[in-house]
Enzyme design. Structure first.
Site, short mmCIF file in Angstrom:
data_model
loop_
_atom_site.label_atom_id
_atom_site.label_comp_id
_atom_site.label_asym_id
_atom_site.label_seq_id
_atom_site.Cartn_x
_atom_site.Cartn_y
_atom_site.Cartn_z
N GLY A 80 11.03 40.49 57.71
CA GLY A 80 11.12 39.08 58.09
C GLY A 80 9.76 38.51 58.41
O GLY A 80 8.78 39.24 58.60
N LYS A 106 12.50 47.84 66.23
CA LYS A 106 11.16 48.09 65.66
C LYS A 106 10.15 47.59 66.68
O LYS A 106 10.24 46.46 67.15
CB LYS A 106 11.02 47.34 64.33
CG LYS A 106 9.60 47.01 63.91
CD LYS A 106 9.57 46.50 62.49
CE LYS A 106 8.54 45.40 62.30
NZ LYS A 106 8.56 44.86 60.91
N LEU A 107 9.22 48.47 67.03
CA LEU A 107 8.20 48.12 68.01
C LEU A 107 6.86 47.98 67.32
O LEU A 107 6.43 48.87 66.57
CB LEU A 107 8.11 49.20 69.09
CG LEU A 107 7.09 48.95 70.22
CD1 LEU A 107 7.49 47.72 71.05
CD2 LEU A 107 6.97 50.19 71.12
N LYS A 108 6.19 46.87 67.57
CA LYS A 108 4.84 46.68 67.06
C LYS A 108 3.89 47.57 67.85
O LYS A 108 4.03 47.69 69.08
CB LYS A 108 4.43 45.21 67.22
CG LYS A 108 5.25 44.25 66.37
CD LYS A 108 4.87 44.36 64.92
CE LYS A 108 5.52 43.26 64.09
NZ LYS A 108 5.13 43.38 62.66
N LYS A 128 9.80 42.00 51.55
CA LYS A 128 9.74 40.64 52.08
C LYS A 128 9.60 39.71 50.90
O LYS A 128 8.58 39.72 50.20
CB LYS A 128 8.51 40.46 52.99
CG LYS A 128 8.70 40.93 54.40
CD LYS A 128 7.49 40.56 55.23
CE LYS A 128 7.48 41.37 56.50
NZ LYS A 128 6.19 41.28 57.20
N ASP A 133 4.52 47.69 53.94
CA ASP A 133 4.83 46.26 54.02
C ASP A 133 3.71 45.53 53.27
O ASP A 133 3.83 45.25 52.07
CB ASP A 133 4.92 45.86 55.51
CG ASP A 133 5.08 44.37 55.76
OD1 ASP A 133 4.99 43.58 54.80
OD2 ASP A 133 5.29 43.97 56.93
N SER A 175 12.56 43.01 65.68
CA SER A 175 11.15 43.35 65.75
C SER A 175 10.63 42.93 67.12
O SER A 175 10.70 41.76 67.48
CB SER A 175 10.40 42.61 64.62
OG SER A 175 9.02 42.83 64.70
N ASP A 188 5.68 49.51 63.79
CA ASP A 188 4.95 48.76 62.77
C ASP A 188 3.53 48.53 63.27
O ASP A 188 3.32 47.88 64.29
CB ASP A 188 5.66 47.42 62.52
CG ASP A 188 5.03 46.62 61.37
OD1 ASP A 188 4.03 47.09 60.78
OD2 ASP A 188 5.54 45.51 61.07
N ASN A 248 1.01 47.11 61.33
CA ASN A 248 0.33 46.01 60.65
C ASN A 248 -1.13 46.33 60.34
O ASN A 248 -2.05 45.57 60.67
CB ASN A 248 0.43 44.71 61.46
CG ASN A 248 1.81 44.09 61.39
OD1 ASN A 248 2.55 44.08 62.38
ND2 ASN A 248 2.20 43.61 60.22
N GLU A 297 5.56 51.81 59.82
CA GLU A 297 5.32 50.77 58.83
C GLU A 297 3.82 50.43 58.79
O GLU A 297 3.19 50.22 59.83
CB GLU A 297 6.14 49.54 59.26
CG GLU A 297 6.14 48.39 58.29
CD GLU A 297 7.05 47.24 58.79
OE1 GLU A 297 7.92 47.47 59.66
OE2 GLU A 297 6.87 46.12 58.32
O1 OSB Z 1 4.83 43.00 59.79
O2 OSB Z 1 6.92 42.77 59.67
C1 OSB Z 1 5.82 42.31 59.96
C2 OSB Z 1 6.24 38.87 61.50
C3 OSB Z 1 5.13 38.23 61.01
C4 OSB Z 1 4.27 38.92 60.21
C5 OSB Z 1 4.49 40.26 59.92
C6 OSB Z 1 5.62 40.90 60.41
C7 OSB Z 1 6.49 40.19 61.25
C8 OSB Z 1 7.66 40.77 61.88
C9 OSB Z 1 8.75 39.82 62.27
O3 OSB Z 1 7.74 41.94 62.19
C10 OSB Z 1 10.06 40.24 61.80
C11 OSB Z 1 11.09 39.14 61.90
O4 OSB Z 1 10.91 38.06 61.29
O5 OSB Z 1 12.10 39.35 62.55
MG MG Z 2 5.41 44.81 58.91
#
Ligand code: OSB
Ligand code: MG
Length: 374
Positions: A296, A166-168, A268, A244, A140, A194, A196, A219
């Site tokens: 994660g 995976k790119l935020k 998760k 998620d 990520s 992702d 969020n 995501e």
């Molecule tokens: O949205 O997947 C998520 C970390 C903290 C809170 C939300 C997310 C994440 C990650 C980290 O994307 C993934 C990782 O632990 O490798």
């Molecule tokens: Mg996520």
């Protein structure tokens, strides 16, 4: 088993680089590990470890670290100390009166499960019915300040050999970054984004432009409570929607699937109340032909080891956010942290979660110890 003691180790560990999501930037990982001592039927005392994944701010979920710790100490522990015959499988039942707080429940269930499996000399992977000896390792990548920085960050992980990127993303840091990654690394790179929960349905036309980039999935584009709106958005995008934040239990997974809100689910364990509920979601999704992958929460070596075993179940058909420990930490708190090699991580085979907490490193990053009384 009988729960004899419960200790919370609060940790603060530096990250190798800041991690930015649409909702916050983290430079350190704060969490707590649960160390539980249980007496088993033959009188032996066994120790188990769990990890709480709540973030320090209530920006990803309503549950946040200090609140979660409070729930463990004041509400969860007393209920479990009162049980004479405790098993990992009945922890959820004993905690049924407590609404929400899945991450607090998950951490304690984990510790009980680790102890139970150690007593049996059985690995978590074997207990779950895992079928893979190694699982593909995805990474990520946080939001960067510029498109160039994104390409550089992704390039580093591609060079290391990660199986999937995976790119935020967030409004203002999406299309240009995604386009640049595709341009630089080609159409064959397994690549997903992702958000969020950073968008609303008003952004549907904007999000449609992501369809040009052949992403594995997007995501959680919309809010946690927006199941119906995700279903509506799914009708307007070619990119599959993965949920998620919205999937907080097996029931919500069923609702998401039935509504057509999720083509894919990020499982998760902390977010859904534990590894046993996570397995139920895997089973339900698999029966519906919905792919799942293991998410994660920047776990330490304890949570990462458990996630790796979960991801070895047959329905986990997409690479998870199970990067090597060194992706986030220069120094982990277990003796043999998860390592990525050849695009995979190996599923632990030792008893319980298969990792040993290194007491010296634990103390190095520990900010407080809380002994929860009987
Ligand atoms: O949205 O997947 C998520 C970390 C903290 C809170 C939300 C997310 C994440 C990650 C980290 O994307 C993934 C990782 O632990 O490798
Ligand atoms: Mg996520």
């Amino acid at each position: 088993m009988k729960l004899l003691s419960l200790r919370m180790h609060h940790l603060r560990m530096p990250l190798v680089s800041p991690f930015t999501t649409s909702f916050m930037t983290q430079t350190h990982k704060r969490c707590f590990l649960v160390e539980a001592e249980l007496e088993i039927a033959d009188g032996r005392v066994v120790t188990g470890w769990g990890e709480n994944v709540a973030l320090d701010r209530p920006y990803y979920s309503a549950e946040y670290l200090d609140g979660s710790a409070d729930v463990v100490a004041r509400w969860i522990a007393p209920l479990l100390f009162a049980v004479d015959v405790l098993t990992a499988e009945t922890v959820g039942h004993h905690l049924r009166a407590i609404v929400g707080n899945p991450m607090a429940k998950a951490a304690v269930e984990m510790a009980v499960l680790d102890a139970q499996l150690r007593a049996e000399g059985r690995s978590f992977a074997s207990y779950l019915g895992a079928v893979a000896r190694a699982v593909p390792s995805g990474v990520s990548v946080g939001i960067q300040d510029s498109v160039e920085a994104t390409v550089r960050a992704v390039g580093g992980y591609v060079d290391e050999g990660y199986a999937r990127i995976k790119l935020k993303i967030r409004p203002g840091a999406d299309l240009a970054h995604v386009a640049a990654v595709r341009r630089e690394f080609g159409d064959d790179l397994p690549f997903q984004v992702d958000a969020n929960a950073a968008y609303t349905l008003v952004d549907a036309a904007h999000l449609q432009r992501l369809d040009d980039f052949g992403l594995l999935l997007i995501e959680q584009p919309l809010g946690e409570a927006d199941l119906r709106q995700h279903a509506q958005l799914a009708g307007q995008l070619r990119t599959p929607i993965c949920l998620d934040e919205s999937v907080v239990s097996a029931e919500s997974a069923v609702d998401a699937i039935a509504l057509g809100a999720a083509a894919i689910i990020n499982v998760k364990p902390g977010r859904v109340g534990g590894y046993l509920e996570a397995r139920r979601i895997h089973d339900i999704a698999r029966a519906h032909g919905i792919a799942v992958w293991c998410g994660g929460m920047l776990e330490t070596g304890v949570g990462r080891a458990a996630n790796t075993a979960l991801a070895a179940l047959p329905g986990f058909t997409l690479p998870g956010d199970i990067s090597g420990s060194d992706r986030f930490f220069a120094d982990d708190i277990v003796t043999a942290p998860i390592r990525m090699h050849d695009g995979v991580v190996d599923v632990p085979t030792g008893p319980g979660f298969g990792v040993e907490v290194d007491r010296e490193r634990l103390e190095r990053y520990r900010t407080a110890v809380v002994d929860v009384g009987v």
